[in-house]
Design a protein around this motif. Structure first.
Motif, PDB file in Angstrom:
ATOM      1  N   VAL A  99      40.543  20.429  12.077  1.00 44.81           N
ATOM      2  CA  VAL A  99      39.470  20.652  13.042  1.00 44.81           C
ATOM      3  C   VAL A  99      39.133  19.382  13.827  1.00 44.81           C
ATOM      4  N   GLU A 100      39.484  18.236  13.309  1.00 50.10           N
ATOM      5  CA  GLU A 100      39.318  16.973  14.038  1.00 50.10           C
ATOM      6  C   GLU A 100      40.566  16.129  13.809  1.00 50.10           C
ATOM      7  N   PHE A 101      41.076  15.538  14.878  1.00 47.42           N
ATOM      8  CA  PHE A 101      42.228  14.643  14.763  1.00 47.42           C
ATOM      9  C   PHE A 101      42.054  13.586  15.845  1.00 47.42           C
ATOM     10  N   LEU A 102      41.711  12.372  15.442  1.00 44.81           N
ATOM     11  CA  LEU A 102      41.431  11.317  16.411  1.00 44.81           C
ATOM     12  C   LEU A 102      42.169  10.037  16.034  1.00 44.81           C
ATOM     13  N   VAL A 103      42.815   9.448  17.022  1.00 49.45           N
ATOM     14  CA  VAL A 103      43.571   8.214  16.840  1.00 49.45           C
ATOM     15  C   VAL A 103      43.059   7.186  17.838  1.00 49.45           C
ATOM     16  N   ASP A 104      42.880   5.975  17.383  1.00 46.95           N
ATOM     17  CA  ASP A 104      42.355   4.895  18.226  1.00 46.95           C
ATOM     18  C   ASP A 104      43.160   4.789  19.526  1.00 46.95           C
ATOM     19  N   PRO A 105      42.537   5.030  20.693  1.00 41.42           N
ATOM     20  CA  PRO A 105      43.271   4.997  21.959  1.00 41.42           C
ATOM     21  C   PRO A 105      43.718   3.611  22.385  1.00 41.42           C
ATOM     22  N   ALA A 106      43.181   2.570  21.731  1.00 40.03           N
ATOM     23  CA  ALA A 106      43.558   1.202  22.088  1.00 40.03           C
ATOM     24  C   ALA A 106      44.905   0.802  21.499  1.00 40.03           C
ATOM     25  N   LEU A 111      37.085   9.207  23.025  1.00 35.55           N
ATOM     26  CA  LEU A 111      38.093  10.268  23.081  1.00 35.55           C
ATOM     27  C   LEU A 111      37.491  11.638  23.393  1.00 35.55           C
ATOM     28  N   THR A 112      36.236  11.842  23.052  1.00 35.50           N
ATOM     29  CA  THR A 112      35.639  13.160  23.240  1.00 35.50           C
ATOM     30  C   THR A 112      34.738  13.235  24.468  1.00 35.50           C
ATOM     31  N   TRP A 113      34.659  12.153  25.222  1.00 32.10           N
ATOM     32  CA  TRP A 113      33.705  12.093  26.324  1.00 32.10           C
ATOM     33  C   TRP A 113      34.100  13.000  27.488  1.00 32.10           C
ATOM     34  N   GLN A 114      35.386  13.079  27.806  1.00 30.66           N
ATOM     35  CA  GLN A 114      35.814  13.755  29.033  1.00 30.66           C
ATOM     36  C   GLN A 114      36.518  15.093  28.825  1.00 30.66           C
ATOM     37  N   ASP A 115      36.897  15.447  27.599  1.00 34.40           N
ATOM     38  CA  ASP A 115      37.641  16.694  27.452  1.00 34.40           C
ATOM     39  C   ASP A 115      36.731  17.894  27.710  1.00 34.40           C
ATOM     40  N   GLY A 116      37.361  19.017  28.041  1.00 32.27           N
ATOM     41  CA  GLY A 116      36.620  20.206  28.430  1.00 32.27           C
ATOM     42  C   GLY A 116      35.705  20.725  27.338  1.00 32.27           C
ATOM     43  N   PHE A 117      36.143  20.602  26.097  1.00 28.37           N
ATOM     44  CA  PHE A 117      35.365  21.082  24.966  1.00 28.37           C
ATOM     45  C   PHE A 117      34.001  20.413  24.940  1.00 28.37           C
ATOM     46  N   HIS A 118      33.990  19.101  25.047  1.00 26.78           N
ATOM     47  CA  HIS A 118      32.738  18.371  24.890  1.00 26.78           C
ATOM     48  C   HIS A 118      31.928  18.332  26.181  1.00 26.78           C
ATOM     49  N   LYS A 119      32.541  18.592  27.330  1.00 26.58           N
ATOM     50  CA  LYS A 119      31.770  18.777  28.558  1.00 26.58           C
ATOM     51  C   LYS A 119      30.927  20.047  28.462  1.00 26.58           C
ATOM     52  N   TYR A 120      31.506  21.082  27.870  1.00 30.06           N
ATOM     53  CA  TYR A 120      30.818  22.367  27.781  1.00 30.06           C
ATOM     54  C   TYR A 120      29.738  22.361  26.696  1.00 30.06           C
ATOM     55  N   PHE A 121      30.076  21.858  25.524  1.00 25.87           N
ATOM     56  CA  PHE A 121      29.140  21.913  24.402  1.00 25.87           C
ATOM     57  C   PHE A 121      28.092  20.802  24.438  1.00 25.87           C
ATOM     58  N   PHE A 122      28.350  19.736  25.215  1.00 24.26           N
ATOM     59  CA  PHE A 122      27.417  18.601  25.269  1.00 24.26           C
ATOM     60  C   PHE A 122      27.097  18.258  26.729  1.00 24.26           C
TER      61      PHE A 122
END
Length: 225
Positions: free
Chosen positions: A151-158, A21-32
Protein backbone atom coordinates in the motif's frame (compact mmCIF):
# COMPACT_ATOMS: atom_id res chain seq x y z
CA UNK A 1 23.12 -2.37 4.14
CA UNK A 2 20.19 -3.89 5.98
CA UNK A 3 16.51 -4.60 5.51
CA UNK A 4 14.57 -4.55 8.76
CA UNK A 5 11.21 -3.57 10.21
CA UNK A 6 10.59 0.14 10.69
CA UNK A 7 10.49 1.53 14.23
CA UNK A 8 8.82 4.62 15.67
CA UNK A 9 12.21 6.35 15.74
CA UNK A 10 12.54 5.89 11.96
CA UNK A 11 9.39 7.83 11.07
CA UNK A 12 10.88 11.38 11.18
CA UNK A 13 13.83 10.20 9.08
CA UNK A 14 11.67 9.51 6.01
CA UNK A 15 9.21 12.40 6.20
CA UNK A 16 11.12 14.82 3.95
CA UNK A 17 11.04 12.54 0.94
CA UNK A 18 7.61 11.13 1.74
CA UNK A 19 6.18 14.64 1.46
CA UNK A 20 8.22 15.35 -1.68
CA UNK A 21 7.15 12.14 -3.45
CA UNK A 22 3.46 12.49 -2.62
CA UNK A 23 3.10 16.22 -3.19
CA UNK A 24 2.25 16.24 -6.90
CA UNK A 25 0.72 12.87 -7.77
CA UNK A 26 -2.96 12.72 -8.64
CA UNK A 27 -3.85 10.63 -5.60
CA UNK A 28 -2.66 13.20 -3.10
CA UNK A 29 -3.95 16.19 -5.09
CA UNK A 30 -7.44 14.72 -4.80
CA UNK A 31 -7.36 13.48 -1.21
CA UNK A 32 -5.36 16.44 0.18
CA UNK A 33 -6.70 19.54 -1.60
CA UNK A 34 -5.66 21.79 1.29
CA UNK A 35 -2.01 20.84 1.38
CA UNK A 36 -0.84 23.92 -0.53
CA UNK A 37 -2.31 26.22 2.13
CA UNK A 38 -1.43 23.84 4.96
CA UNK A 39 1.87 22.07 4.13
CA UNK A 40 2.70 21.38 7.77
CA UNK A 41 -0.69 19.74 8.24
CA UNK A 42 0.03 17.52 5.24
CA UNK A 43 3.29 16.43 6.85
CA UNK A 44 1.49 15.92 10.16
CA UNK A 45 -1.02 13.57 8.48
CA UNK A 46 1.78 11.50 6.95
CA UNK A 47 3.70 11.37 10.22
CA UNK A 48 0.64 10.06 12.06
CA UNK A 49 -0.21 7.62 9.27
CA UNK A 50 3.24 6.03 9.03
CA UNK A 51 3.63 5.87 12.79
CA UNK A 52 0.26 4.13 13.09
CA UNK A 53 1.28 1.63 10.39
CA UNK A 54 4.41 0.81 12.39
CA UNK A 55 2.29 0.16 15.50
CA UNK A 56 -0.61 -1.62 13.79
CA UNK A 57 -0.80 -5.37 14.47
CA UNK A 58 -0.50 -7.63 11.46
CA UNK A 59 1.31 -5.14 9.22
CA UNK A 60 4.87 -5.26 7.91
CA UNK A 61 6.72 -1.98 7.32
CA UNK A 62 10.15 -2.83 5.93
CA UNK A 63 12.98 -0.31 5.47
CA UNK A 64 16.14 -0.49 3.40
CA UNK A 65 18.91 1.13 5.43
CA UNK A 66 22.49 2.04 4.60
CA UNK A 67 24.89 3.92 6.90
CA UNK A 68 21.98 4.71 9.26
CA UNK A 69 20.03 6.35 6.41
CA UNK A 70 16.71 4.92 5.27
CA UNK A 71 16.83 4.81 1.48
CA UNK A 72 13.34 3.40 0.99
CA UNK A 73 10.46 1.59 2.67
CA UNK A 74 7.48 -0.57 1.83
CA UNK A 75 4.28 -1.47 3.68
CA UNK A 76 2.65 -4.89 3.35
CA UNK A 77 -0.90 -5.28 4.64
CA UNK A 78 -2.62 -8.65 4.92
CA UNK A 79 -5.53 -9.87 2.87
CA UNK A 80 -7.69 -12.69 4.13
CA UNK A 81 -5.57 -13.64 7.13
CA UNK A 82 -2.34 -14.87 5.56
CA UNK A 83 -0.31 -16.79 8.15
CA UNK A 84 2.87 -14.73 8.72
CA UNK A 85 5.95 -16.80 9.40
CA UNK A 86 9.20 -15.96 11.09
CA UNK A 87 8.20 -12.70 12.77
CA UNK A 88 5.67 -11.98 15.49
CA UNK A 89 3.41 -9.27 14.08
CA UNK A 90 1.01 -9.18 17.00
CA UNK A 91 2.85 -6.07 18.28
CA UNK A 92 1.54 -6.87 21.71
CA UNK A 93 4.49 -5.89 23.90
CA UNK A 94 3.69 -3.58 26.84
CA UNK A 95 5.51 -0.73 25.08
CA UNK A 96 3.61 -1.17 21.81
CA UNK A 97 0.27 -1.34 23.61
CA UNK A 98 1.16 1.75 25.60
CA UNK A 99 2.24 3.67 22.49
CA UNK A 100 -0.98 2.78 20.64
CA UNK A 101 -3.09 4.06 23.54
CA UNK A 102 -0.99 7.22 23.89
CA UNK A 103 -1.04 8.17 20.21
CA UNK A 104 -4.73 7.36 19.83
CA UNK A 105 -5.47 9.78 22.66
CA UNK A 106 -2.89 12.33 21.48
CA UNK A 107 -4.15 12.41 17.88
CA UNK A 108 -7.78 12.65 18.94
CA UNK A 109 -7.09 15.68 21.11
CA UNK A 110 -4.87 17.30 18.45
CA UNK A 111 -7.58 16.90 15.80
CA UNK A 112 -10.12 18.61 18.06
CA UNK A 113 -7.76 21.46 18.93
CA UNK A 114 -6.26 21.86 15.47
CA UNK A 115 -8.27 20.10 12.72
CA UNK A 116 -6.13 18.97 9.79
CA UNK A 117 -7.19 21.21 6.91
CA UNK A 118 -4.86 19.56 4.41
CA UNK A 119 -6.94 16.38 4.06
CA UNK A 120 -10.51 15.77 2.87
CA UNK A 121 -11.38 13.03 5.35
CA UNK A 122 -14.57 11.89 3.65
CA UNK A 123 -12.62 11.16 0.46
CA UNK A 124 -9.99 9.15 2.31
CA UNK A 125 -12.70 7.27 4.20
CA UNK A 126 -14.51 6.44 0.94
CA UNK A 127 -11.30 5.09 -0.55
CA UNK A 128 -10.54 2.94 2.49
CA UNK A 129 -14.04 1.67 3.19
CA UNK A 130 -15.60 1.48 -0.29
CA UNK A 131 -13.05 1.52 -3.10
CA UNK A 132 -10.47 -0.86 -1.66
CA UNK A 133 -13.06 -3.39 -0.41
CA UNK A 134 -14.49 -3.34 -3.95
CA UNK A 135 -11.06 -4.22 -5.37
CA UNK A 136 -10.68 -7.04 -2.87
CA UNK A 137 -14.19 -8.33 -3.63
CA UNK A 138 -13.99 -8.20 -7.42
CA UNK A 139 -10.32 -8.98 -8.08
CA UNK A 140 -8.74 -10.56 -5.03
CA UNK A 141 -11.11 -13.48 -4.63
CA UNK A 142 -10.46 -17.19 -4.22
CA UNK A 143 -6.78 -17.91 -3.65
CA UNK A 144 -6.04 -14.25 -4.34
CA UNK A 145 -7.90 -13.27 -1.20
CA UNK A 146 -4.93 -14.76 0.66
CA UNK A 147 -2.26 -12.16 -0.01
CA UNK A 148 0.12 -9.51 1.13
CA UNK A 149 -0.55 -6.17 -0.52
CA UNK A 150 1.76 -3.20 -1.01
CA UNK A 151 0.00 0.00 0.00
CA UNK A 152 3.03 2.30 0.33
CA UNK A 153 6.32 2.08 -1.56
CA UNK A 154 8.65 5.07 -1.34
CA UNK A 155 12.30 5.41 -2.31
CA UNK A 156 14.47 8.45 -1.63
CA UNK A 157 14.31 10.52 -4.86
CA UNK A 158 17.76 12.00 -4.20
CA UNK A 159 19.44 8.64 -4.90
CA UNK A 160 21.26 8.06 -8.20
CA UNK A 161 19.12 6.18 -10.73
CA UNK A 162 20.94 2.85 -10.47
CA UNK A 163 20.94 2.91 -6.68
CA UNK A 164 17.25 3.81 -6.68
CA UNK A 165 16.49 0.80 -8.91
CA UNK A 166 18.50 -1.43 -6.59
CA UNK A 167 16.44 -0.29 -3.59
CA UNK A 168 13.23 -0.95 -5.53
CA UNK A 169 14.42 -4.43 -6.45
CA UNK A 170 15.46 -5.35 -2.93
CA UNK A 171 12.26 -4.13 -1.29
CA UNK A 172 10.05 -5.91 -3.82
CA UNK A 173 12.12 -9.02 -3.26
CA UNK A 174 11.38 -8.78 0.46
CA UNK A 175 7.66 -8.83 -0.33
CA UNK A 176 8.05 -11.69 -2.79
CA UNK A 177 9.92 -13.81 -0.25
CA UNK A 178 7.39 -13.03 2.45
CA UNK A 179 4.56 -14.18 0.16
CA UNK A 180 6.46 -17.33 -0.74
CA UNK A 181 7.13 -18.09 2.94
CA UNK A 182 3.46 -17.63 3.82
CA UNK A 183 2.10 -19.36 0.70
CA UNK A 184 0.00 -16.36 -0.36
CA UNK A 185 -0.31 -14.06 -3.39
CA UNK A 186 1.44 -10.72 -3.91
CA UNK A 187 -0.61 -7.63 -4.82
CA UNK A 188 -0.04 -3.89 -4.97
CA UNK A 189 -2.43 -0.93 -5.01
CA UNK A 190 -0.71 1.48 -7.40
CA UNK A 191 -1.34 5.13 -8.26
CA UNK A 192 -1.24 5.75 -12.03
CA UNK A 193 2.14 7.49 -12.06
CA UNK A 194 3.81 4.37 -10.61
CA UNK A 195 2.13 1.68 -12.72
CA UNK A 196 4.92 1.54 -15.30
CA UNK A 197 7.56 1.28 -12.58
CA UNK A 198 5.76 -1.68 -10.99
CA UNK A 199 5.43 -3.30 -14.42
CA UNK A 200 9.19 -3.13 -14.91
CA UNK A 201 9.53 -5.10 -11.68
CA UNK A 202 7.22 -7.89 -12.83
CA UNK A 203 3.75 -6.80 -11.70
CA UNK A 204 0.77 -7.25 -14.03
CA UNK A 205 -2.09 -4.76 -14.07
CA UNK A 206 -5.30 -6.67 -13.27
CA UNK A 207 -7.83 -3.87 -12.80
CA UNK A 208 -8.27 -0.10 -12.99
CA UNK A 209 -10.35 1.71 -10.36
CA UNK A 210 -11.52 5.32 -10.27
CA UNK A 211 -12.16 7.36 -7.16
CA UNK A 212 -13.10 10.96 -7.87
CA UNK A 213 -10.39 12.31 -10.18
CA UNK A 214 -7.97 9.52 -9.24
CA UNK A 215 -7.41 6.25 -11.04
CA UNK A 216 -5.25 3.50 -9.64
CA UNK A 217 -4.43 -0.09 -10.50
CA UNK A 218 -4.65 -3.38 -8.68
CA UNK A 219 -1.45 -5.19 -9.73
CA UNK A 220 -0.18 -8.70 -9.09
CA UNK A 221 3.25 -10.32 -9.10
CA UNK A 222 3.64 -14.03 -9.76
CA UNK A 223 5.61 -15.40 -6.80
CA UNK A 224 5.57 -19.05 -7.95
CA UNK A 225 9.01 -18.78 -9.54
Amino acid sequence: MAIRLMTIDDVPKVMDYVVELTWQDGFHKYFFPGKWEHPFAFRRWWTQYVRNLVLKPGVYVYVFEEDSKILGWVTLVPGDNPPPTGIDLSKSSPREKRLRRFYRHHDSILEKLRPNHAVRNERVDYFRHVAMPEVRKTVMSGEDSHHWMIVEFLVDPALPRLQKEDVWKKLIDVGRKQCQADGVQFWAGVERSLVERFETHGFDNKMWMEVGTVDFAAMKLDVSQ
